[in-house]
Design a protein around this motif. Structure first.
Motif, short mmCIF file in Angstrom:
data_model
loop_
_atom_site.label_atom_id
_atom_site.label_comp_id
_atom_site.label_asym_id
_atom_site.label_seq_id
_atom_site.Cartn_x
_atom_site.Cartn_y
_atom_site.Cartn_z
N PRO A 480 33.05 64.27 21.73
CA PRO A 480 32.37 63.87 20.50
C PRO A 480 31.90 62.42 20.59
CG PRO A 480 34.75 63.84 20.18
CD PRO A 480 34.51 64.35 21.58
N PHE A 481 30.71 62.15 20.06
CA PHE A 481 30.14 60.81 20.06
C PHE A 481 29.87 60.37 18.61
CE2 PHE A 481 29.29 62.29 24.31
CZ PHE A 481 29.42 61.16 25.10
N LEU A 482 30.07 59.08 18.36
CA LEU A 482 29.90 58.53 17.02
C LEU A 482 28.81 57.48 17.01
CD1 LEU A 482 33.68 57.97 16.11
CD2 LEU A 482 32.30 60.04 15.82
N SER A 483 28.15 57.34 15.86
CA SER A 483 27.08 56.34 15.71
C SER A 483 27.68 54.94 15.64
CB SER A 483 26.29 56.62 14.43
OG SER A 483 27.08 56.32 13.29
N ALA A 484 26.81 53.93 15.77
CA ALA A 484 27.26 52.55 15.69
C ALA A 484 27.87 52.26 14.33
CB ALA A 484 26.08 51.60 15.96
N GLY A 485 27.27 52.79 13.27
CA GLY A 485 27.82 52.58 11.94
C GLY A 485 29.19 53.21 11.77
N TYR A 486 29.36 54.42 12.29
CA TYR A 486 30.63 55.13 12.16
C TYR A 486 31.73 54.44 12.98
CZ TYR A 486 33.07 59.40 10.72
OH TYR A 486 33.90 60.31 10.12
N LEU A 487 31.38 53.95 14.15
CA LEU A 487 32.34 53.22 14.96
C LEU A 487 32.81 51.96 14.25
CD1 LEU A 487 30.68 53.49 18.50
CD2 LEU A 487 32.74 54.67 17.69
N THR A 488 31.88 51.26 13.61
CA THR A 488 32.24 50.06 12.86
C THR A 488 33.15 50.39 11.68
OG1 THR A 488 30.15 49.03 13.51
CG2 THR A 488 31.31 48.08 11.61
N VAL A 489 32.87 51.51 11.03
CA VAL A 489 33.72 51.94 9.92
C VAL A 489 35.14 52.18 10.41
CG1 VAL A 489 34.17 53.85 8.35
CG2 VAL A 489 31.89 52.88 8.49
N TYR A 490 35.30 52.84 11.55
CA TYR A 490 36.63 53.08 12.09
C TYR A 490 37.32 51.76 12.44
CZ TYR A 490 36.94 58.15 12.35
OH TYR A 490 37.07 59.48 12.02
N LEU A 491 36.59 50.85 13.03
CA LEU A 491 37.16 49.55 13.39
C LEU A 491 37.72 48.85 12.16
CD1 LEU A 491 37.53 47.14 15.39
CD2 LEU A 491 35.23 46.42 14.73
N TYR A 492 36.94 48.84 11.08
CA TYR A 492 37.38 48.15 9.87
C TYR A 492 38.41 48.96 9.09
CZ TYR A 492 34.09 44.31 10.36
OH TYR A 492 33.42 43.18 10.80
N PHE A 493 38.37 50.28 9.22
CA PHE A 493 39.42 51.10 8.60
C PHE A 493 40.77 50.80 9.24
CE2 PHE A 493 37.09 54.52 6.16
CZ PHE A 493 37.92 54.47 5.06
N PHE A 494 40.79 50.72 10.57
CA PHE A 494 42.05 50.38 11.23
C PHE A 494 42.53 49.01 10.76
CE2 PHE A 494 40.53 53.06 15.08
CZ PHE A 494 40.94 54.22 14.43
N GLY A 495 41.59 48.09 10.58
CA GLY A 495 41.96 46.75 10.14
C GLY A 495 42.47 46.71 8.71
N ILE A 496 41.88 47.51 7.83
CA ILE A 496 42.24 47.40 6.42
C ILE A 496 43.65 47.90 6.16
CG2 ILE A 496 41.46 49.66 5.56
CD1 ILE A 496 40.15 48.16 3.23
#
Length: 869
Positions: A480-496
């Motif tokens: 599975p591949f994710l868009s740049a926006g979706y990857l950023t969302v995951y990055l910040y979700f892990f952070g939050i």
């Protein structure tokens, strides 16, 4: 304080910094005018509110004043909603030992502190709460009446029926609970006028079919029932089996049991404001407030328009305006004027485009309903970062959901979230333009999942006939591949997630510890001695063991369903999911109660559940239901408990109302779902003639297979494609620590106090599907409301701000109901308005998403076949 009366004292008029207001007939306290003016300005208090506490201030001794202020400083030290200048004045006052030795020399300062202490003791410290919440109560008002229960149950049944019926339709339609609140008033008044007054006994108590005037407590009880009853059960996405009723009841009532047990943390404390509840109260107050004094406002004018009149005008105005951006002139809604300059310019559309693909192609488009909750698939289409200084003229776009109005949520939230979304934009653009993780082959900002052919991921090509992960088929297909926006969302979700735990430990650990010590004590009015707790102390409380029994019973029901049917999972998902909820519910709840935004646990639940139940999508889903869904229910129930607290509804009436409404809604929703599954031909197929294609459920299935069957280990684990995104977890710890130490080393820098790291991270998880254009307007409107208007025209702001927000939301909601009928009528006739104002929103890259790199025939990107496992 618990015996406060509701009688009105004779008044005289006085002119203050915020206008003419009534004061007690007795002589004003012997404070200098400059003291009164300073208190009005610092506390953002109207002259009317100040007049109410002047007499109470006379009765406060110096030591009592100091004790009140000590408690205030301890509780509100890190509270961004509390005025910083007032907090600093209190600190200086408490630190000055000379005041005790020579009080005569500090008469003016003592007078100011006495007024501030009296205000906080006799009312709320927050101007937002004082604006709509009464600090008096009339315990004689009937609340739990036959009228309230009948209207409430009918509305709950009708609301959940409509919501569940159209949930699986494309597009889906959801009615918000403010519709029930709005319609409850005419229903209640009609009952008051037409139903005869007849007394009878039921369960040993006397009841009356018509207890008299339809009052605000009955109205609010109906609203609370609608709040908990209008939501369709999340578990309908997981199951279509005979045990669905047990699972539905279990997840709902687990949340309710936890909500009751966390009242000491999330309901009773004064700093837990729950901003979204203020709009609900303002709407009720506009119908039931009899006195409505004129106020001084902008342009040095006196405004005598009543709240009800303003609500009526704004309601009908928004109802009419809804049709222009919603149907007639859709460019007003998605005002991507920068991308109109060159619609086919890849870079321009990528950076400034607002909503490409959100509406259908011009030849197919009939109407869009941004404020009617659409299915997941509909909102998965925006594919740009949306950098646009003037993006919309549509209140629907500006308010992403009922509780996120910029007239309601505090300005510091919007500002921090905006900084977060700006930061996220640079991360997204960096990933996309450098083609990191092959994101250049995909639309820049979408939460859809793709294969290495740049097509939507087809999960059936990675599973066997049982729906179980098939390694051979997976390796022959694609990761599975994710868009740049979706990857950023995951990055910040892990952070939050780590951020909210760190933030609440650093700044709210004292309140949490206090709540733990007081958890099973009965006298909450003593533990939290603000005016609203004192007023509520006259009503019998719901003991914690009631909620504990509800929690244990709902766990038992859930275990019965999990173990009694072939769910292919163990009882551990119930307990581990609840454990996840218990870890996060207080930190997430405190942030939600103070700022108004909710940090959802869905990503973390998918991550942990998928790793724990590797290859078992159903097990991951159950973990997600008992971890994420129960926590979300807890917060929703807690908000309603605070709503009842502010409205002075007896706690046991609230308990009964929430329990009955949830029970009724659960059975209605499950019944409608079974009807749909058995009586609608071709349901959940792409060719279903009435569009009951179940887009949300199908998308849910895709996510379940990817994160449950394929599993996060293959995506984020050791050697996984996106393992580097796990850096979000330590970043979430570092950011609040950096802010904490910066504030300690630079205590005079007041701007540091307005930094809120959870809100910062929340801003960046707006992406995929939303973008910059959806959040920026809220910053502007919030500044005008909460900074400019509130500080310069406090009385005007207090009287009209929340009523206006309620009117706009209600106008949109009722317009949406009318739009439903028209939508279906026009859809059947294929009628649309074909002109530039509608077609321009779907030109070039705003219609069909553009990508940086295009694959040739037979090509694919990423790892070669056989190199991924």
């Amino acid at each position: 304080m618990a015996d406060r009366a509701t009688e009105k004292a004779p008044v005289v008029e006085r002119t203050g910094v915020h206008g003419t207001y009534p004061g007690p007939l007795q002589k004003l306290p012997d404070y200098a005018d400059e003291v009164i003016t300073k208190v009005e300005h610092d506390l953002v208090i109207t002259g009317n509110d100040l007049a109410k506490v002047q007499e109470a201030a006379k009765e406060l001794g110096l030591e009592e004043t100091r004790q009140v202020l000590r408690d205030v400083v301890q509780i509100h030290e890190n509270d961004q909603n509390f005025p910083i200048q007032v907090l600093q004045s209190m600190k200086d006052f408490l630190a000055n030992d000379n005041i005790l030795d020579n009080p005569d020399k500090y008469e003016t300062l003592i007078a100011e502190m006495r007024v501030e202490a009296a205000l906080i003791k006799d009312d709320s410290a927050y101007p937002e709460v004082r604006a709509v919440v009464d600090n008096t109560d009339d315990p004689t008002l009937p609340c739990s009446t036959i009228r309230a229960w009948t209207i409430g149950i009918i509305y709950v049944s009708a609301g959940v029926l409509i919501n569940q019926l159209f949930y699986i339709r494309q597009p889906s339609i959801t009615l918000e609970s403010n519709v029930a609140q709005l319609l409850a008033y005419p229903a209640g008044k009609a009952w008051e006028a037409w139903v005869p007054s007849r007394e009878f006994k039921l369960f040993g108590q006397t009841h009356n079919l018509n207890p008299g005037k339809f009052n605000k407590k009955e109205h609010m009880l109906i609203t609370i029932m609608a709040n908990v009853g209008f939501t369709t059960p999340y578990t309908t996405d997981i199951i279509f089996f005979s045990y669905q009723t047990l699972i539905t009841l279990g997840t709902n009532f687990i949340g309710y049991g936890i909500a009751g047990l966390t009242r000491q943390f999330l309901v009773y404390p004064a700093h837990c404001v729950w901003p979204a509840s203020l709009v609900t109260i303002a709407l009720s107050q506009s119908f039931h407030t009899e006195s409505d004094l004129p106020v001084l406002g902008p342009f040095k004018s006196i405004y005598s328009t009543t709240r009800l009149k303003l609500f009526t005008l704004a309601f009908f105005g928004m109802f009419v305006y809804f049709w222009f951006p919603g149907y007639i002139f859709q460019a007003l809604s998605f005002f991507s004027w920068l991308s109109w300059i060159a619609p086919d310019n890849l870079n321009l559309a990528t950076i400034t485009g607002m909503n490409n693909g959100l509406v259908s192609h011009p030849t197919d488009r009939v109407m869009h309903f941004p404020m009617i909750t659409m299915s997941a698939a509909d909102f998965y289409r925006p594919r740009a970062t949306g950098v646009n200084p003037l993006p919309t003229f549509d209140w629907n776009v500006l308010v992403l959901d009922q509780g996120s109005s910029p007239l309601v949520l505090p300005f510091f939230f919007w500002w921090n979230a905006f900084i977060g979304i700006v930061t996220g934009a640079f991360v997204i653009l960096g990933l996309w333009y450098t083609n990191t993780y092959n994101t250049g082959y995909l639309p820049i900002n979408t939460p859809r999942v793709f294969d290495h052919f740049a097509d939507y991921y087809n999960v059936s090509r990675a599973i066997d006939h049982r729906g179980i992960f098939d390694p051979a088929k997976y390796e022959a297909y694609s990761p599975p591949f994710l868009s740049a926006g979706y990857l950023t969302v995951y990055l910040y979700f892990f952070g939050i997630y780590t951020c909210v735990l760190t933030w609440t430990f650093l700044y709210h650990r004292h309140e949490i510890w206090k709540g733990l010590k007081n958890l099973f004590r009965r006298r909450h009015n003593v533990l939290h001695p603000d005016v609203h707790n004192c007023l509520m102390s006259r009503y019998p409380e719901c003991p914690e063991w009631w909620y504990l029994l509800v929690l244990l019973a709902s766990i038992g029901v859930s275990l019965g369903a999990i173990l009694g049917w072939p769910t292919y999972t163990s009882a551990g998902v119930v307990f581990s999911g609840i454990a996840l909820c218990l870890v996060f519910v207080v930190p997430v709840g405190i942030v939600n109660a103070i700022t108004g935004f909710e940090i959802t646990l869905n990503v973390l639940a998918e991550f942990i559940g998928g790793a724990w139940n590797q290859g078992n999508a159903l097990g991951m889903n159950y973990f997600k239901a008992f971890g994420y869904v129960t926590c979300s229910h807890t917060l929703r129930f807690s908000k309603d408990l605070k709503l009842a607290h502010y409205s002075k509804i007896p706690p046991r009436h609230t308990f009964a109302g929430q329990m009955v409404a949830t029970l009724v809604a659960s059975f209605v929703a499950v019944s409608i779902l079974n009807f749909q599954m058995t009586q609608i031909p071709g349901v959940c197929t792409a060719t279903q003639k009435d569009h009951y294609t179940c887009p949300g459920i199908n998308q849910f299935f895709t996510a379940a297979v990817l994160w449950g069957t394929v599993g996060p280990k293959k995506v984020f684990g050791s050697g996984g494609m996106y393992t580097a995104l796990l850096v979000g977890f330590p970043i979430g710890v570092i950011v609040p620590l950096a802010v904490y130490f910066a504030r300690r080393y630079f205590p005079t820098q007041r701007w540091l106090r307005d930094i809120h790291p959870p809100a910062f991270f929340y801003g960046s998880i707006y992406y995929a599907p939303y973008n910059w254009s959806y959040l920026w307007p809220g910053v502007v409107v919030s500044y005008l409301s909460h900074i400019w208007l509130k500080t310069r025209h406090t009385a005007f702001w207090a009287k009209y701000n929340y009523v206006l927000s309620a009117a706009f939301s209600s106008g949109v909601a009722i317009a949406a109901i009318a739009a439903i009928v028209i939508f279906f009528a026009l859809q059947m006739q294929h009628v649309s308005i074909d002109w530039w104002g509608n077609n321009v929103v779907a030109q070039g890259c705003e219609d069909t998403p553009c990508v940086r790199h295009v694959l040739g025939e037979g090509e694919y990107f990423g790892l070669r076949m056989g190199e991924f496992h």
